[in-house]
Design a protein around this motif. Sequence first.
Motif, PDB file in Angstrom:
ATOM      1  N   ASP B 211       0.871  -1.048  -0.220  1.00  0.00           N
ATOM      2  CA  ASP B 211       0.028  -0.020  -0.139  1.00  0.00           C
ATOM      3  C   ASP B 211       1.042   1.316   0.046  1.00  0.00           C
ATOM      4  O   ASP B 211       1.857   1.151   0.677  1.00  0.00           O
ATOM      5  N   GLY B 212       0.533   2.300  -0.728  1.00  0.00           N
ATOM      6  CA  GLY B 212       1.337   3.264  -1.107  1.00  0.00           C
ATOM      7  C   GLY B 212       1.242   4.347  -1.801  1.00  0.00           C
ATOM      8  O   GLY B 212       0.529   4.112  -2.775  1.00  0.00           O
ATOM      9  N   ALA B 213       1.793   5.625  -1.676  1.00  0.00           N
ATOM     10  CA  ALA B 213       1.328   6.569  -2.701  1.00  0.00           C
ATOM     11  C   ALA B 213       2.832   7.362  -2.860  1.00  0.00           C
ATOM     12  O   ALA B 213       3.636   7.201  -1.922  1.00  0.00           O
ATOM     13  N   ALA B 214       2.864   8.102  -3.993  1.00  0.00           N
ATOM     14  CA  ALA B 214       3.864   9.168  -4.058  1.00  0.00           C
ATOM     15  C   ALA B 214       3.429  10.309  -4.888  1.00  0.00           C
ATOM     16  O   ALA B 214       2.580  10.318  -5.725  1.00  0.00           O
ATOM     17  N   ALA B 215       4.097  11.362  -4.608  1.00  0.00           N
ATOM     18  CA  ALA B 215       3.783  12.619  -5.224  1.00  0.00           C
ATOM     19  C   ALA B 215       4.730  13.552  -5.631  1.00  0.00           C
ATOM     20  O   ALA B 215       5.890  13.625  -4.945  1.00  0.00           O
ATOM     21  N   ALA B 216       4.567  14.372  -6.616  1.00  0.00           N
ATOM     22  CA  ALA B 216       5.630  15.271  -7.045  1.00  0.00           C
ATOM     23  C   ALA B 216       4.883  16.485  -7.668  1.00  0.00           C
ATOM     24  O   ALA B 216       4.067  16.367  -8.476  1.00  0.00           O
ATOM     25  N   ILE B 217       5.395  17.590  -7.150  1.00  0.00           N
ATOM     26  CA  ILE B 217       4.582  19.088  -7.793  1.00  0.00           C
ATOM     27  C   ILE B 217       5.824  19.565  -9.114  1.00  0.00           C
ATOM     28  O   ILE B 217       6.695  19.634  -8.469  1.00  0.00           O
ATOM     29  N   ILE B 218       5.234  19.697 -10.038  1.00  0.00           N
ATOM     30  CA  ILE B 218       5.914  20.275 -11.134  1.00  0.00           C
ATOM     31  C   ILE B 218       5.360  21.834 -11.437  1.00  0.00           C
ATOM     32  O   ILE B 218       4.154  21.733 -11.387  1.00  0.00           O
ATOM     33  N   CYS B 219       6.131  22.458 -11.893  1.00  0.00           N
ATOM     34  CA  CYS B 219       5.934  23.588 -12.465  1.00  0.00           C
ATOM     35  C   CYS B 219       7.343  24.348 -13.183  1.00  0.00           C
ATOM     36  O   CYS B 219       8.107  23.778 -13.678  1.00  0.00           O
ATOM     37  N   PRO B 220       6.817  25.286 -14.247  1.00  0.00           N
ATOM     38  CA  PRO B 220       7.672  25.803 -15.186  1.00  0.00           C
ATOM     39  C   PRO B 220       9.151  26.213 -14.027  1.00  0.00           C
ATOM     40  O   PRO B 220       9.138  26.871 -13.199  1.00  0.00           O
ATOM     41  N   ALA B 221      10.173  25.836 -14.902  1.00  0.00           N
ATOM     42  CA  ALA B 221      11.474  26.226 -14.128  1.00  0.00           C
ATOM     43  C   ALA B 221      11.744  27.566 -13.700  1.00  0.00           C
ATOM     44  O   ALA B 221      12.164  27.952 -12.616  1.00  0.00           O
TER      45      ALA B 221
END
Lengths: 348, 384, 132
Positions: B211-221
């Motif tokens: 069981d698990g999750a992972a997250a990443a936030i991306i945006c313009p450099a």
Amino acid sequence: MEGIIGYGAYIPRNRIKVEEIAKVWGTDAPSYKRGLMLEEKSVPSPDQDTITMSVEASKNALKRAKIDPADIGAVYIGSESHPYAVKPSGTVVAEALGATPEAHTADFEFACKAGTESMFVALNLVKAGVIKFGMGVGADTSQGAPGDALEYSAAAGAAAFIFGRDKIVAKIVDTYAYMTDTPDFWRREYQYYPQHGGRFTGEPAYFKHVTGAARGIMQNNDMKPEDFDYVIFHQPNGKFPLRVGKMLGFKKEQIEPGWLVNKLGNTYSGSSPLGLAATLDIAKPGDMVLIVSYGSGAGSDAFIFKVTDHIEEVRNLAPLTRDLLDKNKNYLEYGEYAKFRRKIRKAD
Amino acid sequence: MRDVAVIGIGMTKWGELWKKSLRDIYVETALLALEDAGIDRIDSMYIGSMSSGLFVGQEHIASLLADYLGQLPVPATRVETACASGGLALRLGLMEVASGMSNIVLASGVEKMTDVGGDEATYALGTAADQEYEGYQGITFPGLYALIARAHMQKYGTTREQLAKVAVKNHHNGLKNPLAQYQFEITVEAVLNSVKVADPLNILDCSPITDGAAAAIICPADMARKMGKPLIKVIGTGHATDTIQISQRKDMTWLEATYQAAKQAYAMADKKPEDIDLIEVHDCFTIAEICVTEALGIVDKGKGGEAVEAGLTAMEGKIPVNTSGGLKSKGHPVGATGIAQVVEVTKQLRGEAGERQVKDARVGMTQNMGGSGGSSVVHILERE
Amino acid sequence: MSTPSRYWREIPQRYRLEANKCNRCELTFFPPRLLCPECKNRKLEKSKLTEKGKVITYTIIRVPPAQFSDQAPYAVGIIELEDGVRLTGQIVDCAFEDIKIGMKVKLEFRKLFEEGHAGILCYGYKFVPHGE
């Protein structure tokens, strides 16, 4: 002229010995072996049933008949272990062979006689000119209750016969049927195992009907036991067919080629058909063959065939019955056998 | 196209999280990523999930999770390419940001796998294979890789021990990852003697049910730069497909989709295999890591087994593979795996990987694979 | 549980190995396809696969999916038929230690699984050793 144009057998590779069953139930194996004249029996794998064995036997029959399966007008399966209570085995078999959609199919059930019944009807439809080719199959994954005498003999196997008018390997001389209402063996709806009348299955049941049919067909054709090269009787155990042969005046040599039971067990609807297949495997052109089935309930079908020259050309186009019986065997212990035959109660 | 950077990552301890539901696991993880980025609103979100329907009987999870994350009415999209769903979530998020359509996107993945029994989980994972022509015959997910393993052993002489060494290496790495499901060392002998699952693969060749999750936030450099964030740019992405039936591939030992995805990513990033400092690969089974290193061009065709044996892919090796512990030790909540790889590479490039930090890591790669290799997603990240 | 339609529509393939082929590319497709992936030809011709072949890789499934739980352990292999077509299938009637890459096999009609205690019986091909 009508007759058999192709025949095929199928026997699962698993076997269990009488000793292995006797060990579990504390019975005396030597006396069972003597009494039943039975050493071991075939056992289907969990993925084999009347339908799968019928397909394989039928494919072997097709290899010998060398006809387009689409030309088969009737596919009849005789068994007392059709996998579905409602839904035909025959449609699956016909579909697997490529005989659909223009074909008639029916599942027959008459204890151990269902195989020859299917042959009887297929053959006579060909004779009547209703169909060009007809196929009759006898197949069973027989049930014997754990610990019952039947458990030592109830086996699995199938034989298929294709009937037609040309390129006949065994010409039909005559057919005959003999039956009365005799409740010697039965299985009620929703029951897993059959019941039987013990010694009542002998004289008033098996012996009366087999001798009745054998004598009837011989009388109608003005023939005597010595006019036949081979005879096949239904084989519920080793002893009955030998004894009934003796009662009728047949010699052991006439019976032996089709007497498979000591190593095969009772394949019920497949029993006498497999005996016929094994006999055709060794028969010479001109040989006369008598086959008499028996089904509890009770009745016998009898057929007289005359083997033709064509037999030599087709014999080796598919596996020989004795090879299926003797080669590539896999012996099971009772535990595996019980698992294969679903005799172990599991959680849902 | 705009340059895109990772500005926030989130992951909680993985394992058999009996007390937590799919939405609990997801929201806790996504909040970590939002906190890490220092934001509380996003423009759009992507969620990789292979089979929430079969694992928890819940479809339409994108809206559900957007709601529980307090982000309604943002557009939320669930994506599925079997075990590569997470990787694809990042790729789609990347496209959305790079195109200028959105600025801040949450790329995430989740799987809650322990709410069903073992045989149901086996069935659910097996649906990544061709159900009518592989599944119908009783094949399983480990079974598919076992078919590849046997063929690889036959063709290249890859040994049972070499397979085991992949698991040993990844457990060794995972020991230093506090978020990993399994934090213990194993030995080659233990792998060889572990319970058989699908010969030649044993249970210790297999990634676990997690069981698990992972997250990443991306945006313009540019935006990341203004926010004063360490600049971890996603400089390459690749995604390719192959037949999902192994039997239909010209070479059963070769992961063509992975090769093609890597080719795209290398070209976009203008990098070569030798430019990469570390890689997180999809070691759902030990054989998978061996085949993937070959398809990524890290080692020659057929040499994946030897490379592991020689320590080339160890933490101290020429190119560390699966510093996080990989799927084998870290766990494999299928839809989350591709994002967890990005989390690990980001940590490494930021220099926040603690005991398992790869020295001077500047360029990292992730490779996330669906089914038996029928889809593959590759990303290359670089610290500016 | 799915309706029988899903089983029924695959019958020609599972019972009779019906395939189709692109005569331009000399490729055979099993299961049949609507277009040739190589040349995009949509006029594909019906064909039937041969029933003999050899094992090119195999595994023994010991942890089965739910509907196969009564059968495990069982062998599954990729078989290359004599006409060059490859397909996945169980290898039965053979001790596991006797299965080898390159082993000759032939097709047999078997029951694959049952849909629970009351559902349909699912038949199709498996492979058995084909010695001699």
